[in-house]
Write a protein that holds these residues in place. Sequence first.
Motif, PDB file in Angstrom:
ATOM      1  N   ARG A   1       0.792  -1.105   0.013  1.00  0.00           N
ATOM      2  CA  ARG A   1      -0.054   0.206   0.133  1.00  0.00           C
ATOM      3  C   ARG A   1       0.835   1.297  -0.057  1.00  0.00           C
ATOM      4  N   VAL A   2       0.752   2.167  -1.049  1.00  0.00           N
ATOM      5  CA  VAL A   2       1.442   3.259  -1.272  1.00  0.00           C
ATOM      6  C   VAL A   2       0.502   4.404  -1.363  1.00  0.00           C
ATOM      7  N   GLY A   3       0.390   5.200  -0.277  1.00  0.00           N
ATOM      8  CA  GLY A   3      -0.448   6.405  -0.933  1.00  0.00           C
ATOM      9  C   GLY A   3       0.297   7.689  -0.752  1.00  0.00           C
ATOM     10  N   VAL A   4      -0.257   8.472  -1.756  1.00  0.00           N
ATOM     11  CA  VAL A   4       0.673   9.867  -1.934  1.00  0.00           C
ATOM     12  C   VAL A   4      -0.340  10.959  -2.220  1.00  0.00           C
ATOM     13  N   LEU A   5       0.096  12.067  -2.076  1.00  0.00           N
ATOM     14  CA  LEU A   5      -0.939  13.178  -2.096  1.00  0.00           C
ATOM     15  C   LEU A   5      -0.993  13.896  -3.655  1.00  0.00           C
ATOM     16  N   GLY A   6      -1.661  14.061  -4.377  1.00  0.00           N
ATOM     17  CA  GLY A   6      -1.634  14.667  -5.568  1.00  0.00           C
ATOM     18  C   GLY A   6      -2.890  14.438  -6.693  1.00  0.00           C
ATOM     19  N   SER A   7      -2.245  14.428  -7.914  1.00  0.00           N
ATOM     20  CA  SER A   7      -3.451  14.287  -8.887  1.00  0.00           C
ATOM     21  C   SER A   7      -3.287  12.775  -9.475  1.00  0.00           C
ATOM     22  N   ALA A   8      -4.339  12.111  -9.563  1.00  0.00           N
ATOM     23  CA  ALA A   8      -4.158  10.570 -10.074  1.00  0.00           C
ATOM     24  C   ALA A   8      -4.099  10.608 -11.471  1.00  0.00           C
ATOM     25  N   ALA A   9      -4.599  11.713 -12.206  1.00  0.00           N
ATOM     26  CA  ALA A   9      -4.312  11.853 -13.712  1.00  0.00           C
ATOM     27  C   ALA A   9      -2.847  12.171 -13.925  1.00  0.00           C
ATOM     28  N   GLY A  10      -2.337  13.216 -13.225  1.00  0.00           N
ATOM     29  CA  GLY A  10      -1.112  13.470 -13.579  1.00  0.00           C
ATOM     30  C   GLY A  10       0.010  12.527 -13.118  1.00  0.00           C
ATOM     31  N   LEU A  11      -0.161  11.771 -12.072  1.00  0.00           N
ATOM     32  CA  LEU A  11       0.659  10.492 -11.778  1.00  0.00           C
ATOM     33  C   LEU A  11       0.276   9.443 -12.934  1.00  0.00           C
ATOM     34  N   THR A  12      -0.752   9.300 -13.174  1.00  0.00           N
ATOM     35  CA  THR A  12      -1.055   8.578 -14.411  1.00  0.00           C
ATOM     36  C   THR A  12      -0.201   8.744 -15.620  1.00  0.00           C
ATOM     37  N   ARG A  13      -0.109  10.005 -16.247  1.00  0.00           N
ATOM     38  CA  ARG A  13       0.632  10.318 -16.937  1.00  0.00           C
ATOM     39  C   ARG A  13       2.209  10.295 -17.014  1.00  0.00           C
ATOM     40  N   ALA A  14       2.593  10.398 -15.735  1.00  0.00           N
ATOM     41  CA  ALA A  14       3.957  10.169 -15.385  1.00  0.00           C
ATOM     42  C   ALA A  14       4.427   8.928 -15.397  1.00  0.00           C
ATOM     43  N   VAL A  15       3.755   8.069 -14.843  1.00  0.00           N
ATOM     44  CA  VAL A  15       3.965   6.549 -14.720  1.00  0.00           C
ATOM     45  C   VAL A  15       4.092   6.223 -16.178  1.00  0.00           C
ATOM     46  N   THR A  16       2.900   6.413 -16.995  1.00  0.00           N
ATOM     47  CA  THR A  16       2.841   6.023 -18.580  1.00  0.00           C
ATOM     48  C   THR A  16       4.078   6.553 -19.341  1.00  0.00           C
ATOM     49  N   ALA A  17       4.517   7.695 -19.042  1.00  0.00           N
ATOM     50  CA  ALA A  17       5.729   8.133 -20.066  1.00  0.00           C
ATOM     51  C   ALA A  17       6.953   7.366 -19.414  1.00  0.00           C
ATOM     52  N   LEU A  18       7.339   6.973 -18.336  1.00  0.00           N
ATOM     53  CA  LEU A  18       8.297   6.145 -17.862  1.00  0.00           C
ATOM     54  C   LEU A  18       8.224   5.051 -18.430  1.00  0.00           C
ATOM     55  N   LEU A  19       7.192   4.165 -18.501  1.00  0.00           N
ATOM     56  CA  LEU A  19       6.909   2.756 -18.746  1.00  0.00           C
ATOM     57  C   LEU A  19       6.981   2.863 -20.183  1.00  0.00           C
ATOM     58  N   ASP A  20       6.677   3.937 -21.123  1.00  0.00           N
ATOM     59  CA  ASP A  20       6.661   3.658 -22.375  1.00  0.00           C
ATOM     60  C   ASP A  20       8.124   4.125 -22.942  1.00  0.00           C
ATOM     61  N   ASN A  21       8.702   4.872 -22.329  1.00  0.00           N
ATOM     62  CA  ASN A  21      10.306   5.128 -22.389  1.00  0.00           C
ATOM     63  C   ASN A  21      10.758   3.853 -22.467  1.00  0.00           C
ATOM     64  N   ALA A  22      10.651   2.852 -21.351  1.00  0.00           N
ATOM     65  CA  ALA A  22      11.604   1.742 -20.707  1.00  0.00           C
ATOM     66  C   ALA A  22      11.100   0.583 -21.981  1.00  0.00           C
ATOM     67  N   VAL A  23       9.844   0.573 -22.354  1.00  0.00           N
ATOM     68  CA  VAL A  23       9.316  -0.356 -23.159  1.00  0.00           C
ATOM     69  C   VAL A  23       9.904  -0.197 -24.496  1.00  0.00           C
ATOM     70  N   ARG A  24      10.205   0.982 -24.857  1.00  0.00           N
ATOM     71  CA  ARG A  24      10.831   1.479 -26.164  1.00  0.00           C
ATOM     72  C   ARG A  24      12.090   1.100 -26.554  1.00  0.00           C
ATOM     73  N   HIS A  25      12.696   1.144 -25.314  1.00  0.00           N
ATOM     74  CA  HIS A  25      14.300   0.904 -25.339  1.00  0.00           C
ATOM     75  C   HIS A  25      14.770  -0.337 -24.892  1.00  0.00           C
ATOM     76  N   ALA A  26      13.744  -1.324 -24.266  1.00  0.00           N
ATOM     77  CA  ALA A  26      14.047  -2.431 -23.535  1.00  0.00           C
ATOM     78  C   ALA A  26      14.704  -3.411 -24.618  1.00  0.00           C
ATOM     79  N   ASP A  27      15.450  -4.377 -24.248  1.00  0.00           N
ATOM     80  CA  ASP A  27      15.962  -5.634 -25.196  1.00  0.00           C
ATOM     81  C   ASP A  27      15.096  -6.752 -25.044  1.00  0.00           C
ATOM     82  N   THR A  28      15.083  -6.933 -23.523  1.00  0.00           N
ATOM     83  CA  THR A  28      14.184  -8.284 -23.205  1.00  0.00           C
ATOM     84  C   THR A  28      12.980  -8.251 -22.273  1.00  0.00           C
ATOM     85  N   GLY A  29      13.290  -7.113 -21.505  1.00  0.00           N
ATOM     86  CA  GLY A  29      12.175  -6.857 -20.410  1.00  0.00           C
ATOM     87  C   GLY A  29      12.233  -5.705 -19.713  1.00  0.00           C
TER      88      GLY A  29
END
Length: 403
Positions: free
Chosen positions: A279-307
């Motif tokens: 359980r990890v609770g933070v104070l902020g905007s769910a939409a903004g955090l979704t955008r941030a996590v999506t951008a990080l994961l999209d960057n990792a997926v685009r450059h990953a070799d195996t995972g």
Amino acid sequence: MSSADVASLRRTALRVGVQTAVAVTVTVLVLCGIALLVMLSGQHDDDAAVIAGAIASADDVTDPPAGTWVVMLRQGVVEASPGLPAGASDEAVLRRSAEDRSAVTEDRVAGDREYRVRTEPRDGGALQVVLDLGRDHVQRTRLIESLVLVGAVGLLPAAGIGAWLGRRAMMPMANALALQRRFVADAGHELRTPVTLLSTRAQLIQRALLRRADVSSDVDKLVRDADQLAAILEDLLLAADPRGQATHEPVDLRGVVERVVETARSETRVPITFVPHERVGVLGSAAGLTRAVTALLDNAVRHADTGVVVTLRVDLAEAELDVTDDGPGIALEALPRLFDRFATTRTERAEGGRRQYGLGLALVSEIAARHGGTITAVTSDEGARFRLRLPALPGNSQNSATS
């Protein structure tokens, strides 16, 4: 241009004016120092010339040059020019010079005036020339007063001119920012209605199909994506308006990351491993955090070799999200500007491609800053790791599970 923009422009122009005034003040002080040094050097040379002339022409003590007095020691008798100020000469130094044949120059204060005294041996005795330095002090005082007056008179016009130039220099930028904000506001206004209609129609389809076919899962995703799009649009509008106050509320960061990972798994063949915190609770905007996590994961997926490995945990009072890929890593020269907009750097791949960072990581940095957090990157031969740190709410669980 809005009143807030006008006020910001005025504050910037005022800062430029103050900085200009400070620069002028520093310049005036430096020039004053240089002028004083030049004057002191010139006065020292002039005084030395006057004393040398008085010594060369001193046959007796009766007619010394103006502003000077002569004191002679001859056959043990001391003679002085008429009007010699009391305490201006030093008889002890005069006799010592006659004995050891030494020459001495010293400054003495008698009463409220300063004198320069030159003592030299002469013909079995000694000669002392006393020079009044009062004229030098008057010249220095006048110079300082003139420089201070000129600096004070020029300070206010310099500040005014600096503020005017600053305002003129800032006007094109202010107009460009105002145009950009109008564009974002207009785009948000025009998009809000069709996005709302999209969400409404998707909900109607969902209700109609619940009893007919097994398509509810896809429709649920359509509704969720439409709702997420509307939330992201609202978050973008809040971020674009400098006058807007962001509304922060408790957000389940684990839930946000799980939804983003689930969506990414359905859209890519790159294996994604999620190591969550209970359980990890933070104070902020769910939409903004979704955008941030999506951008990080999209960057990792685009450059990953195996995972890609996504790890969420709580360290003391901070929630830490690590997104790690096993791609080519990040060039060291790119790290300082990694979170600038549209930064790129060459990868180590054989085809000599470019690792594109684009706008995503810059947006992550901005979102992290809005939430009081940070984003950092670490690179190695085994890939790249991005770490998002956010202030965690009290009461987070300390146990981890793997899924």
